[in-house]
Structures are given as C-alpha cells and as structure tokens.
Design a protein around this motif. Structure first.
Motif, PDB file in Angstrom:
ATOM      1  N   LEU A 355       0.749  -0.976  -0.242  1.00 37.85           N
ATOM      2  CA  LEU A 355       0.158   0.347   0.096  1.00 37.85           C
ATOM      3  C   LEU A 355       1.074   1.303  -0.255  1.00 37.85           C
ATOM      4  CD1 LEU A 355      -2.986  -0.981   2.401  1.00 37.85           C
ATOM      5  CD2 LEU A 355      -2.564  -0.652  -0.042  1.00 37.85           C
ATOM      6  N   ILE A 360      -1.084   4.774  -0.318  1.00 38.92           N
ATOM      7  CA  ILE A 360      -2.182   5.254  -0.638  1.00 38.92           C
ATOM      8  C   ILE A 360      -1.466   5.612   1.648  1.00 38.92           C
ATOM      9  CG2 ILE A 360      -3.878   3.148   1.098  1.00 38.92           C
ATOM     10  CD1 ILE A 360      -3.766   3.761  -1.815  1.00 38.92           C
ATOM     11  N   PRO A 361      -2.588   6.372   1.755  1.00 37.79           N
ATOM     12  CA  PRO A 361      -2.114   7.319   3.217  1.00 37.79           C
ATOM     13  C   PRO A 361      -2.608   6.155   4.541  1.00 37.79           C
ATOM     14  CG  PRO A 361      -4.081   7.943   2.226  1.00 37.79           C
ATOM     15  CD  PRO A 361      -3.305   7.481   1.486  1.00 37.79           C
ATOM     16  N   PRO A 362      -2.140   6.190   5.330  1.00 38.51           N
ATOM     17  CA  PRO A 362      -1.170   7.391   6.371  1.00 38.51           C
ATOM     18  C   PRO A 362       0.164   6.807   6.096  1.00 38.51           C
ATOM     19  CG  PRO A 362      -2.538   6.157   7.890  1.00 38.51           C
ATOM     20  CD  PRO A 362      -2.562   5.816   6.287  1.00 38.51           C
ATOM     21  N   PHE A 366       3.125   7.820   0.626  1.00 41.07           N
ATOM     22  CA  PHE A 366       2.071   8.978   0.438  1.00 41.07           C
ATOM     23  C   PHE A 366       3.195  10.191   0.373  1.00 41.07           C
ATOM     24  CE2 PHE A 366      -0.902  11.348   2.226  1.00 41.07           C
ATOM     25  CZ  PHE A 366      -0.951  11.893   1.156  1.00 41.07           C
ATOM     26  N   PHE A 373       4.100  15.248  -6.185  1.00 37.51           N
ATOM     27  CA  PHE A 373       2.725  15.719  -6.821  1.00 37.51           C
ATOM     28  C   PHE A 373       2.900  17.481  -6.983  1.00 37.51           C
ATOM     29  CE2 PHE A 373       0.023  12.425  -6.719  1.00 37.51           C
ATOM     30  CZ  PHE A 373       0.232  12.207  -7.876  1.00 37.51           C
ATOM     31  N   ALA A 389      -0.352  10.272 -12.009  1.00 46.96           N
ATOM     32  CA  ALA A 389      -2.321  10.092 -10.847  1.00 46.96           C
ATOM     33  C   ALA A 389      -2.371   9.133 -11.657  1.00 46.96           C
ATOM     34  CB  ALA A 389      -2.634  11.476 -11.015  1.00 46.96           C
ATOM     35  N   SER A 392       0.144   5.452 -11.128  1.00 42.93           N
ATOM     36  CA  SER A 392       0.014   5.435  -9.655  1.00 42.93           C
ATOM     37  C   SER A 392      -1.759   4.447  -9.318  1.00 42.93           C
ATOM     38  CB  SER A 392      -0.423   6.437  -8.647  1.00 42.93           C
ATOM     39  OG  SER A 392       0.083   7.098  -8.616  1.00 42.93           O
ATOM     40  N   ALA A 393      -2.479   4.625 -10.539  1.00 40.69           N
ATOM     41  CA  ALA A 393      -3.854   4.020 -10.560  1.00 40.69           C
ATOM     42  C   ALA A 393      -3.173   2.589 -10.776  1.00 40.69           C
ATOM     43  CB  ALA A 393      -5.327   4.781 -11.153  1.00 40.69           C
ATOM     44  N   PHE A 400      -2.464  -4.953  -5.906  1.00 46.85           N
ATOM     45  CA  PHE A 400      -3.023  -5.327  -5.541  1.00 46.85           C
ATOM     46  C   PHE A 400      -3.044  -6.626  -5.459  1.00 46.85           C
ATOM     47  CE2 PHE A 400      -6.569  -2.801  -2.394  1.00 46.85           C
ATOM     48  CZ  PHE A 400      -5.305  -2.165  -2.390  1.00 46.85           C
TER      49      PHE A 400
ATOM     50  N   TYR B 134      -7.989  14.239   2.908  1.00 46.79           N
ATOM     51  CA  TYR B 134      -7.486  13.066   2.587  1.00 46.79           C
ATOM     52  C   TYR B 134      -7.069  11.820   2.718  1.00 46.79           C
ATOM     53  CZ  TYR B 134      -5.284  11.246  -1.849  1.00 46.79           C
ATOM     54  OH  TYR B 134      -5.281  10.584  -3.556  1.00 46.79           O
ATOM     55  N   ILE B 135      -6.378  12.066   4.459  1.00 43.32           N
ATOM     56  CA  ILE B 135      -5.963  10.284   4.372  1.00 43.32           C
ATOM     57  C   ILE B 135      -7.302   9.704   5.004  1.00 43.32           C
ATOM     58  CG2 ILE B 135      -5.028  10.459   6.118  1.00 43.32           C
ATOM     59  CD1 ILE B 135      -3.139  11.910   6.036  1.00 43.32           C
ATOM     60  N   GLU B 138      -9.025   8.598   2.118  1.00 40.79           N
ATOM     61  CA  GLU B 138      -8.192   6.974   1.274  1.00 40.79           C
ATOM     62  C   GLU B 138      -8.203   5.741   2.762  1.00 40.79           C
ATOM     63  OE1 GLU B 138      -7.984   8.354  -2.181  1.00 40.79           O
ATOM     64  OE2 GLU B 138      -5.655   7.310  -1.906  1.00 40.79           O
ATOM     65  N   ILE B 139      -8.084   5.723   3.364  1.00 44.56           N
ATOM     66  CA  ILE B 139      -8.558   4.841   4.416  1.00 44.56           C
ATOM     67  C   ILE B 139      -9.981   4.360   4.577  1.00 44.56           C
ATOM     68  CG2 ILE B 139      -8.753   4.491   7.178  1.00 44.56           C
ATOM     69  CD1 ILE B 139      -6.225   6.455   7.797  1.00 44.56           C
ATOM     70  N   VAL B 142      -9.808   1.410   1.709  1.00 42.87           N
ATOM     71  CA  VAL B 142      -8.538  -0.041   1.630  1.00 42.87           C
ATOM     72  C   VAL B 142      -9.921  -0.875   2.722  1.00 42.87           C
ATOM     73  CG1 VAL B 142      -6.396  -1.017   2.891  1.00 42.87           C
ATOM     74  CG2 VAL B 142      -6.442   1.505   2.298  1.00 42.87           C
ATOM     75  N   PHE B 164     -11.673  -0.183  -6.301  1.00 43.84           N
ATOM     76  CA  PHE B 164     -10.923   0.064  -5.356  1.00 43.84           C
ATOM     77  C   PHE B 164     -10.171   0.537  -6.394  1.00 43.84           C
ATOM     78  CE2 PHE B 164      -6.579   0.781  -3.826  1.00 43.84           C
ATOM     79  CZ  PHE B 164      -6.609   0.797  -2.979  1.00 43.84           C
ATOM     80  N   LEU B 168      -9.931   5.020  -6.599  1.00 42.24           N
ATOM     81  CA  LEU B 168      -8.227   5.364  -5.954  1.00 42.24           C
ATOM     82  C   LEU B 168      -8.397   6.664  -7.121  1.00 42.24           C
ATOM     83  CD1 LEU B 168      -5.810   5.309  -4.673  1.00 42.24           C
ATOM     84  CD2 LEU B 168      -5.297   3.504  -6.408  1.00 42.24           C
ATOM     85  N   LEU B 172      -6.858   9.864  -6.375  1.00 40.63           N
ATOM     86  CA  LEU B 172      -5.511  10.812  -6.809  1.00 40.63           C
ATOM     87  C   LEU B 172      -5.899  11.990  -7.655  1.00 40.63           C
ATOM     88  CD1 LEU B 172      -4.334   7.892  -7.998  1.00 40.63           C
ATOM     89  CD2 LEU B 172      -2.931   9.800  -6.362  1.00 40.63           C
ATOM     90  N   LEU B 175      -6.770  14.378  -5.078  1.00 40.07           N
ATOM     91  CA  LEU B 175      -5.255  14.991  -4.817  1.00 40.07           C
ATOM     92  C   LEU B 175      -4.696  16.245  -5.426  1.00 40.07           C
ATOM     93  CD1 LEU B 175      -3.490  14.974  -2.403  1.00 40.07           C
ATOM     94  CD2 LEU B 175      -2.250  13.033  -3.518  1.00 40.07           C
TER      95      LEU B 175
END
Lengths: 458, 487
Positions: A355, A360-362, A366, A373, A389, A392-393, A400, B134-135, B138-139, B142, B164, B168, B172, B175
């Motif tokens: 991740l 992916i945060p945190p 990330f 960015f 961007a 990343s996707a 995954f 944002y954090i 995204e959490i 998952v 997902f 995502l 992005l 973001l």
C-alpha cells in the motif's frame, strides 16, 4: 568509518551479527556528526549534510540487508564470510559515492559499486540463474560505464577541470559552442548513470538481474545503488549544469513519464514476484525522476523524501519475499495465496509495504508522492502530474494482485510460517518506519531540509 | 474530553484490542465491536443535543499543528453541514455492526476492518483540513476493498478491485486539486475555512473544480462514473452494502458541500447547469435500469444511482431549498436505502437467492417482514408523510425556479421509483406462494432491532421535518453567504 572484518571466526552467524553491529555503530556515528561542508583530498569528496543523508540511507540499507540475509538459506555457508565482507564493502563504497563531487571520484565510486554489485549478484556460484544475471549485469554495466566515461572526457576537454563546481563556473562564462559540448557530455553521462538507476530505455538488465540475484541482494540493489545513483545525478546536474536546467528538466520529464509507464505496464503481467517488484522499482525510479524534472528546492526535497520512504518500503517488501521463499521455495505470486492465514503479521506487513508503494495514506510512500506532486504542480508541469496520477492507479492494480492472493485466496497448505528472529526484526523495523514516516512526517522533512541547507541550488 | 477525536480513534483502539484477541473468541470480538460502535452512536447523539443550531462557525473544534513545514493541521470541527452525516454514520455504523453478527468466517479480521472503516468515515466527515480529509478519505478505501473482497459474493474479487481502482483514480485527481489549492492559496494552507475566504481566478477554479469533481463524482456516483456501484453492491455482504449506500456514497456529495462549493463558488455556478444535466440523466437512467433488474440487490443499487441524482439536482440549483433538500436527501436516503439493504439481506440469509422472480406470496409467511418492506418501499418512492417525500419535494421545489425543464424530467424518476418498488413488492410479497419457501421463518428479534430505529426516524422526519432541518439551516445559509448566491 567502522570496518571490522574477521576472517578467523568460524561461527558464521556470529560474523553476521558483528557485521550488523559494526554498521549500527557506523550509523550512530554518522548520525551524530555535525560539521560544516568540507572538501577532502583536493575536493575529491565533499562531506556535507547531503552526503551525510545518503550515508545514513546506504548504511541503513546495508545493515538491514545483512540482518535479513541470515535467514536466506540459498547462499552456501562457506561463502558467508565473503558475502558479509562484500556487503560491508558495498556500504563503504556507497557512502563514498554520496560524497563524490569530482568526475574522477564519481567514476571510481560508481564503478567499484557496480563491480561489487556484479559479484554480489553472482554469489550463488552454482546457481545458473544467478550466474547469468551476474554476467548480463556486467556486460550492460560495462557499456554504460564506457558511455559515462566518454561523457566525462568531453566535459574535461571543454572545461579543463574535473571538479563539478569548477565545471559549472567554467560553463557559466562559456560561449554557445561550449554549451553544445557540455550538453552532449551531459547526455552521455546521463546514459551511463541512467543504466545504474535503471530508467527506461536503459532498464533492460534490471528485471533479469533482480530476479536472478539472491533475494537479499535484490533488496539491496533496488534501493541503495539506486538512491546513490540519484545522489550522483543530483550533484552532477545541480553543480555542473544549473545553467542548462530547462534543457535537462524537459528531457528528464519525458524519461520520467516513459520510465513509470513502461515499468508499471510490464509489471502488471508478471507472475514472479521478484520480477514484478523489479518492474515496480523501475516505475518508482520514474516517480523520483519527476522530482528532478522540475529543478528546484521543492523537487530536490521531494526526491530525498521519496528515496527515504522507498528505502524502507521496498526493503520491507523484499524481506517478506525472503520469508515466503524460505518456506515455499517459490517466488510465484500464487505462493502468496492464503498468507494471511499462515502468518498474519507477515501478510499485514506485506500489505502495508505494498500500500505504501501504491501511495496510500497514511504510509511513507504517500508522503513521498505528495511531495513529488507538490513539486511538479508548483512548476506547472500538469502533464507530468497527470501521468503520475494515472500511473499510480495502474500500479495499484498489480500491488493488489499480491494483496488479493494473501487475503482473498486460500491455500491448500495451511501450516503456519515461522520467521527467525533476525528476519522478524528487519520486518518490524521497516514496518514501523513505514508507518512512522507516514503518520509523523515532520521529523523526516526536517532531516531532509537540513540535508539540503548546504546545497548550492542555483 | 476531545469528543471528535474519540469518535474517530475509538474504533482504532477497538481494532487493536480485537487484533490481540484469539480468533476463536468470537463472542468477545462481536461484543467489543458492538460496544465501540455503540459508544460512537451515543457520542453522535450527544453531539446532536449539545450542538448550537443557531451559531455560525465550527463547534467542538480541535486544532493542533501536525506537519508544521507544510502548514498541515489536525483540525476537526462540526457545523450544520457535517453534523447530520456524523449522526447517520454513527447510527448506521452501530446497526450494521449488529447486522454483522451473521458473518461466520474470519470474524476477527472482519470486525477489525469494520472498525477501521468507521475511523475513516468519521474522520472524513469531521476533518476541516484538506490534507487530513484526504488521508481519511483514502483510509476508507482499504478496509472496504477487503470487506467486499473477502466476505463478498461469487464475483467478489472483481467487484472489490473495480471499486478500489475507480475510487483511487478519482481520488488521485482530487489530491492534485487539493495540492493545487494549497500551492495557489496566499498563505499556503490546507484549511477549508481559510481557503473559503480567499478568492481564486475563474479559470483556476474551473480546473480545480474539475479535478475535485472526478474524486467526488466517482464516489457519489454520478452518471457516467457509476459502473462500479452495482458490482460492489451486489457482491458486498449485507452490512457493508448498508454502509456503502448509507454513508460512503454521501462522502461524495458531502465533498461538494464542504469543499468544492465554498472554496470554488464561481466555478460551481459555472458548472451548475452541466451538473444539473448529469443529475437528470442519473435520475432517469438509474430509474429505468432499476426497473429492469432481476436481482433484488442490484435493483436497490440502481435506485441509489437515481436517488443520489436528486442530491446533485439540489446542488445544481443554488437555492436554499435546493441545498437543504440535497442535504436532507443525504440523510433520508441513508436511512431508507440502509434499511432496504438490510431487508434484502434478511431475505437472502434465509433463501440464499436474490432473484426477484424466485419469490412470491411471502407476505402470507412473513408478515412482519412484509410490513417492514412495504413501509420502507413507500418511504423510498416518496410517499408523503415519510422522509423520502420531504427531501425530494424540497429539491424539486428548490430547483424548479432555476431549471424548470430539468426538474420536470426528474419527476419521471419519482414515477419510475414507484414503478420498480411496487413491482418488486408485487413479485416478492404478493401472488402465489412459491412452495419452496413454505418454511421461511419471519424476522428475528435482532433483525427487527436493526430496522425499527430507522423506521422511527423515517416516520419522524416525514411528519416533522424540522427535527432534521433545524440542524442544517444555519450551515446551509452560511454556505450560501460564502458563495455569494442570493437564497
């Protein structure tokens, strides 16, 4: 620099621990040093915070790798002494590479790091794959070194100097003909250095080498020489060619998009996890390159943060590979089926590393990506930002695949996987750092801002 | 006591406790998860009572420096815009947790992930700092991936990764938009309240609005970004569908209320008509497709596409009634669709099929179930006196003066809702009893317990909308003032 090597200890395990301890001591020593930027040996080296940052990075990587390699069973015991010695030597050479500010020193450092890499890759003497990888690495490496050397000779011819800063000031007052020579010289050097950090189109060696090398070595190769390669490129670009920033900026932007796209797209179809992570590491180099494509403090800061985050994340991911390889003797993605049932912590930490690689945060990755960015957007390089961007996707898809195998699939064998203490220790360390950098990034940012304080930016 | 932080991080504590327990300790794991979500619910009710509905500005504020170099703050707060959603999240989080007792496999992981999901949801709604927002945003992704992917139906792997990757990709771009705002703002800030005070040039606003729009639109989902939704809904286990429809989709529309509109008002007005058109397409298209579904769950999923379109219609109107109606619809749709998914789950747990044509005449066997289903369906199709009517009526009222034609077309959506819901009732409850279902037991106490609170609220809001509106009005008026639009 601490380097204690004892050939007379028969207990190889003990030898390994001594190596780890010596690296640890070196780390503490390196971490506490503070002095102004100084040139050593006629300015062949520059010891500044920038070099110190990369020294910490290299030593951390080497230390963790040695610790993790205790658990790696495929290297014959008789070779352990040499193996640890090579790794320690590798660490020393890497720190030299981070401090080199002179063409000759750069060449020597890069070459000796490469030589050591070839040997480390081929350390499983009796394994064909390992030997093939080593040879391939050597051949590609030789060509790239030649190219780098040719570039350097052009620069020396044009400026009569091998000191990076001197070259920079010579170009500052030079005419346009000189600039053309400088640009050509820079291009040849970039080709050479591009091989070392495996950017597209100079990446062909990487997947085979990363797959063929013993896993701990792969772990180290994907992070340490790569990071130090970036250190050298940064020094070359910012010391000697600040006046050509717009030129190499655009060039690197193109290379960056190419690198991440090619790396990610090929990674999707890989069935071998080491190969997949190899392509992933090519793509990651593309993201880092994006930070260099927008010359400036913001970009440099992003590069260093990304490299640090990537160090722990990628090492962690490869350490998990070592753990699974130990048990299943396989590096296929299928070998990860049902890992969550066999060792929950291993699966959890691998998921966290993946991740983090996906940004992916945190998590640490990330933070790195945000800074990249930010630097890219600040320079109004919208296309580059969108490319990152989208990439990343795409990358998330193959990361995954492994997560899916670990959690969504089940395995016929359900015997729990036990990790030896040393490996567990490295996993916990990388896991904790990936989380810490992600949740409390301010310390890391502080460290990196310090690393850049003595850096002459434009 | 820092009440908002407790709302967010209690589930994390619960998750850690659960992870430390042995996986055979099933009862204890369930109890801990229920207790944690229960406390969350109680806290959200407590907030309702302590909230000063007249006051402008944030309440219960928590404000600490987090990453000083980037000017990132740990900044939480409550106002009329997020309070309703915090309440709905607390309520549905608790009820869906009880509904999760039906989960039999890998219990420990399920509840650990479920609690992490709650953390993400609460954090998203409470964050006032964009970075923090944002954090948490995204959490949420998952645990949702795992919850669909591990405990879902036959095509769970496909549905999970599709969900997902879609979200995502959207986030992005979001973001990028957030960072662009940060870099352009005069003080380099992520604070939503500070950003709302600044004015940006129109062209910049449009670009950023579009970037944020991708993130939010995929979440809502707005046509044509909706294709992940039916897959995710059909495959997800019942409680997760409830959370997905009741709470997660609202994160998208909430993003418009909280971020896009106040910070980028001119761009919002500029994009208003386009959003209206997408809304109408979503309403009508969702309705038609829902009508054509054979699977009970995908029918409800497409009805969500249609109903979420109404929120967007309200948002595109820039009137007090439209905004309030949209907000109201976020609450009522959360309650109603949450209840509908619970009811689908009740049936599926017994029959193990969801094919609408496979049932028939169940009213005779399952009287309580039949009554509940009819009640909720009527609420969903907008029967006056129940909650769905209030919000949709307000939206139509608010948007009619601005977009008369679009509003007219949207009414088709209400008509369609009546069609597919009544047709569903006919196929499931009425007609001849399928002999296969002779011995279907009626709802048990636990299932009734999860539905009754929702039904009470639906009735209460339907009869006396002011109980809910009262919390929103100041927040919405404030938003309109910030945007400089005359209500």
């Amino acid at each position: 620099m601490v380097l204690v090597m004892d050939f007379f200890i028969s207990n190889k395990k003990l030898l390994g621990w001594i190596s780890v301890l010596s690296v640890g001591a070196a780390l503490i020593f390196a971490g506490t040093q503070t002095y102004p930027a100084t040139g050593l040996f006629f300015n062949f080296f520059t010891i500044d915070f920038f070099a110190q940052f990369f020294r910490l990075l290299a030593l951390t990587a080497v230390g963790l790798t040695i610790l993790a390699s205790f658990a790696f069973k495929k290297i014959p015991v008789s070779l352990h002494g040499e193996f640890y010695f090579l790794l320690l030597g590798f660490g020393v050479l890497l720190t030299v590479m981070g401090a080199a500010t002179n063409l000759l020193m750069i060449f020597l450092a890069v070459e000796s790091v490469s030589m050591t890499s070839y040997v480390l890759t081929g350390i499983q003497k009796f394994n064909k794959q390992s030997a093939e990888a080593s040879l391939k690495y050597l051949l590609f490496g030789a060509v790239s070194s030649a190219s780098m050397l040719f570039g350097m000779s052009l620069l020396f011819g044009a400026t009569q100097s091998i000191d990076l800063l001197a070259i920079g000031s010579a170009f500052q007052s030079a005419n346009s003909g000189m600039h053309a020579i400088g640009l050509v010289g820079l291009l040849f050097m970039l080709v050479g250095l591009g091989f070392k950090i495996s950017i597209v189109p100079f990446h062909m060696w990487a997947p085979d080498v990363y797959q063929g090398a013993p896993t701990p070595v792969t772990a180290l190769l994907t992070v340490a020489p790569k990071a130090l390669g970036f250190a050298v490129i940064i020094r070359v670009l910012f010391y000697a060619f600040p006046h050509l920033a717009s030129h190499w900026g655009n060039l690197l932007a193109v290379l960056s998009i190419l690198t991440m796209t090619v790396g990610n797209i090929i990674a999707i179809t890989q069935a071998d996890i080491k190969r997949m992570l190899a392509y992933s590491s090519i793509a990651q180099a593309g993201y880092v390159l994006a930070g260099l494509a927008v010359p400036g403090v913001l970009g440099l800061r992003a590069v260093l943060i990304y490299l640090l985050a990537y160090l722990f994340t990628n090492l962690g991911a490869f350490f998990t590979v070592i753990a699974v390889e130990r048990e299943t003797d396989s590096n296929e993605v299928d070998a990860y089926d049902g890992l969550a049932q066999r060792n929950p912590f291993l699966a959890l930490s691998m998921a966290v590393f993946l991740l983090s690689l996906a940004g992916i945060p945190p998590l640490a990755g990330f933070v790195g990506k945000v800074f990249i960015f930010m630097a890219v957007l600040k320079a109004d390089a919208i296309v580059l930002a969108i490319a990152i961007a989208l990439n990343s996707a795409v990358a998330a898809y193959y990361y995954f695949r492994i997560i899916r195998a670990m959690y969504l699939r089940t395995n016929k064998t359900v015997t729990p996987i036990q990790n030896p203490l040393s490996l567990q220790l490295t996993l916990i360390t990388t896991f904790v750092f990936v989380l810490l950098i992600g949740i409390f990034p301010s310390h890391v940012i502080h460290l990196i801002e310090k690393a850049l304080t003595q850096f002459p930016v434009f | 006591m820092p009440i908002l932080s407790s709302l967010i991080f209690l589930p994390v504590a619960g998750m850690i406790i659960i992870l430390c327990l042995h996986k055979d300790n099933r009862r204890l794991i369930q109890t801990i998860a229920t207790m944690i979500t229960g406390i969350q619910f109680v806290l959200s009710v407590y907030l309702l009572f302590r909230f000063d509905a007249q006051a402008t500005g944030l309440q219960f504020v928590e404000h600490f420096s987090w990453i000083p170099q980037m000017n990132v703050f740990y900044h939480l707060g409550i106002d009329g815009i997020n309070l309703p959603m915090v309440f709905v999240s607390g309520l549905l989080g608790f009820l869906a947790c009880i509904a999760s007792f039906g989960i039999k496999e890998r219990l420990k992981e399920y509840f650990a992930l479920y609690l992490l999901l709650q953390t993400g949801i609460m954090g998203t709604f409470l964050s006032i700092d964009l970075f923090l927002f944002y954090i948490f945003w995204e959490i949420v992704l998952v645990p949702m991936y795992f919850l669909i992917g591990i405990w879902g139906g036959p095509r769970k792997e496909y549905a999970a990764i599709k969900f997902f990757l879609y979200t995502l990709a959207g986030s992005l771009f979001m973001l990028l938009g957030i960072l662009a705002l940060y870099l352009t703002s005069s003080s380099h800030t992520f604070d939503i309240m500070d950003l709302a005070k600044q004015s940006f040039p129109l062209q910049f606003q449009q670009i950023v609005f579009l970037a944020l729009f991708f993130g939010f639109a995929i979440k809502v989902p707005i046509f044509p970004f909706h294709t992940w939704l039916p897959d995710a809904h059909v495959e997800a286990p019942t409680p997760i569908s409830v959370i997905l429809a009741g709470v997660l989709l609202k994160m998208g529309t909430y993003g418009f209320y909280r971020i896009s509109y106040p910070i980028l008002p001119e761009a919002a007005v500029w994009f208003g008509p386009a959003m209206g058109i997408l809304a109408v397409i979503g309403i009508v298209y969702g309705g038609f497709v829902a009508f054509a579904q054979k699977d009970f769950k995908s029918m409800v999923a497409y009805s969500s596409v249609s109903h979420m379109g109404f929120i967007l219609l309200g948002l595109s109107a820039f009137t007090l009634a439209g905004f309030q109606g949209g907000m109201m619809q976020m609450v009522t749709h959360g309650l109603i669709t949450g209840a509908l998914f619970l009811l689908v789950g009740v049936l599926y747990d017994r029959a193990h099929i969801r094919d609408l044509d496979g049932f028939g005449g169940l009213f005779a066997k399952m009287t309580v179930y039949g009554g509940f289903l009819i009640f909720i369906s009527l609420a969903s199709l907008g029967l006056p006196g129940l909650a769905g009517f209030v919000s949709e009526f307000m939206i139509l009222m608010g948007s009619f003066p601005v977009h008369p034609w679009m509003t007219g077309f949207s009414c088709l959506g209400i008509l369609l809702a009546a069609c597919y819901l009544l047709y569903m009732i006919q196929r499931v409850l009425l007609g001849k009893l399928n002999p296969k279902w002779e011995n279907l037991p009626d709802m048990n106490a636990r299932e009734i317990f999860t539905l009754v609170p929702l039904m009470i609220l639906i009735l209460l809001i339907g009869i006396y909308p002011k109980v809910a509106l009262h919390f929103m009005t100041t927040g919405i008026t404030n938003l309109l003032n910030i945007m400089g639009v005359q209500a």
